[in-house]
Scaffold this active site. Structure first.
Site, PDB file in Angstrom:
ATOM      1  N   LYS A 112       0.803  -1.227   0.000  1.00 50.04           N
ATOM      2  CA  LYS A 112       0.000   0.000   0.000  1.00 50.04           C
ATOM      3  C   LYS A 112       0.832   1.272   0.000  1.00 50.04           C
ATOM      4  CE  LYS A 112      -4.027  -2.142   0.167  1.00 50.04           C
ATOM      5  NZ  LYS A 112      -5.020  -2.062  -0.904  1.00 50.04           N
ATOM      6  N   ASP A 113       2.129   1.151   0.229  1.00 51.21           N
ATOM      7  CA  ASP A 113       2.980   2.343   0.094  1.00 51.21           C
ATOM      8  C   ASP A 113       2.863   2.922  -1.310  1.00 51.21           C
ATOM      9  OD1 ASP A 113       3.833   1.768   2.625  1.00 51.21           O
ATOM     10  OD2 ASP A 113       5.954   1.546   2.120  1.00 51.21           O
TER      11      ASP A 113
END
Length: 454
Positions: free
Chosen positions: A42-43
């Site tokens: 999700k970065d």
């Protein structure tokens, strides 16, 4: 050249082959998204969605970002927000692991917990709460990962090309989970362009509506599941399942077992959703009659789940870890003394020692053992009574404050009799023929009854 800032290290994660788990005729590869600086896939979308909002004029310097998240999107957003000096408010369901919540708060995010047992349309549903909060907060930017085109764009332009190059342009199948649907949608679009024959495969928790939707085109009624970050009770607006050719429903138990096997056999500490993906990928591989090259993901690190998936006692509470059954009260004792799992204290230990063990193991009472026999019990009230007038008494021995008149139950004591101990505010101390077996709490009984109801 060293990176100029930590955000420059997002993406370009390594790929590793699974060699000690049974992939049948196939070769199975893991994209190690846990190696991103924030610890998850999700970065990528945190950086992409905040960057897009800045370019579109939706987010001004010093502004407020609001989002609903099951955890990792929040961590990705928190990483970017902290480095760009934005205020971040996250609405998260209460099934999120404690490690994720501690991580979010440590990075400066404001965390609002809400119920995980309600669906879309309920006022306490996490996405509806976040959207409502954004409307009520002037000048805020509502990320809306479920409808934000910058979400799949991140995977179409970074994750997909990385896999394609790392696999030497030979990818037969990609196995994805779906939370917001950004990964599945972005990769579907990318592989449609460079490799239309690459199969897109969905890994979905049992209870989610997505696998059935792929099979039938209809949205059913959602159940509940423990795995964090994937599975949905609705079809996300950005979802594109047009290229999904296969979908597997994976139980929480299979996901937890698989991710623990991954650690034991491959040395990879992965999160619970990775267990769902890997279980589906292994099923897919074993069904193939011809060798295929398959890619799936380690979505995040198992460090965030040490108190859950990698905690034997938590697994026992869920009914996922089976132990030998005796048909007596031993079946209810979570921390059995014969397994050296009971938290105890000695009569000559200091009261400070008893206090420290209660805090460390999150218990309120400790059996006092001497030469293997129960000689008393000490609880929070005993400690408070002993020390409130004179805190120096924390240095006194446990025997000075313990209760010596203890009531015990035998192995064959009926469950109904345990309530007598519970009504007095005690735990049940199980002793039979002079041998101490362990303690039974109200929660132990509830877990036992819940597992029998499955």
């Amino acid at each position: 050249m060293p990176a100029q800032k930590i955000l420059d290290l997002i993406g370009n994660t390594p790929l590793v082959e699974v060699t000690r788990m049974d992939a049948a005729k196939c070769r199975l590869f893991l994209k190690m998204e846990s190696q991103n600086p924030g610890g998850s896939i999700k970065d990528r979308i945190g950086l992409s969605m905040i960057g897009a909002a800045e370019r579109d004029g939706k987010l001004s310097p010093g502004g407020t970002i609001i989002e609903a998240t099951a955890g990792n999107t929040g961590l990705g957003l928190a990483l970017v927000a902290a480095l760009k000096d934005y205020r971040l408010i996250l609405v998260v369901p209460d099934k999120m692991s404690r490690e994720k919540i501690f991580h979010l708060k440590a990075m400066g995010a404001e965390v609002m917990l809400t119920r995980s047992d309600v669906g879309k349309g309920h006022p306490e549903y996490y996405q509806d709460m976040a959207e409502r909060l954004a409307r009520e907060t002037p000048g805020s930017f509502f990320v809306n990962q479920f409808g934000n085109p910058a979400n799949p764009h991140a995977h179409e332009t970074t994750t997909g090309p990385e896999i394609w190059e790392q696999m030497d342009h030979k990818v037969d199948a990609v196995v994805c989970g779906v939370g917001s649907a950004g990964t599945m949608t972005g990769l579907s679009r990318y592989f449609a362009k460079v490799s239309p024959d690459t199969a897109m495969v969905l890994a979905d928790p049992v209870g989610s509506v997505l696998a059935d939707y792929v099979h039938t085109g209809k949205v059913g009624v959602a159940g509940s599941w423990i795995v964090e970050g994937i599975g949905e009770d609705f079809i996300p607006p950005i979802a594109d399942f047009s290229r999904v050719s296969k979908a597997y429903s994976i139980s929480d138990e299979e996901a937890c077992t698989t991710v623990r096997d991954l650690l034991k056999k491959e040395g990879i500490l992965a999160g619970s959703s990775s267990g769902t993906l890997l279980a589906a990928a292994l099923r897919y591989c074993r069904e193939q009659t011809q060798p295929r090259r398959v890619v799936t993901f380690v979505c995040d690190s198992g460090n965030k789940y040490l108190s859950k998936v990698f905690n034997d006692y938590w697994l026992m509470d869920q009914g996922f870890l089976k132990r030998e059954q005796y048909g007596d009260l031993r079946d209810l004792i979570t921390r059995r003394h014969d397994e050296h799992a009971t938290v105890t204290v000695g009569p000559d230990d200091k009261l400070m020692t008893a206090y420290a063990r209660m805090k460390l193991y999150d218990v309120s009472q400790l059996p006092v053992l001497e030469d293997g026999k129960v000689v008393g019990i000490v609880d929070e009230w005993d400690l408070l009574t002993a020390t409130q007038e004179n805190p120096a008494r924390f240095r006194d021995p446990v025997r000075s404050a313990m209760t010596q008149r203890i009531e015990t139950v035998g192995l064959k004591t009926p469950l109904t009799k345990l309530t007598e101990a519970f009504n007095k505010g005690h735990v049940a101390i199980v002793v039979d023929n002079g041998k101490f077996y362990g303690l039974i709490t109200r929660m132990d009984v509830l877990n036992h009854l819940r597992n029998r109801a499955h």
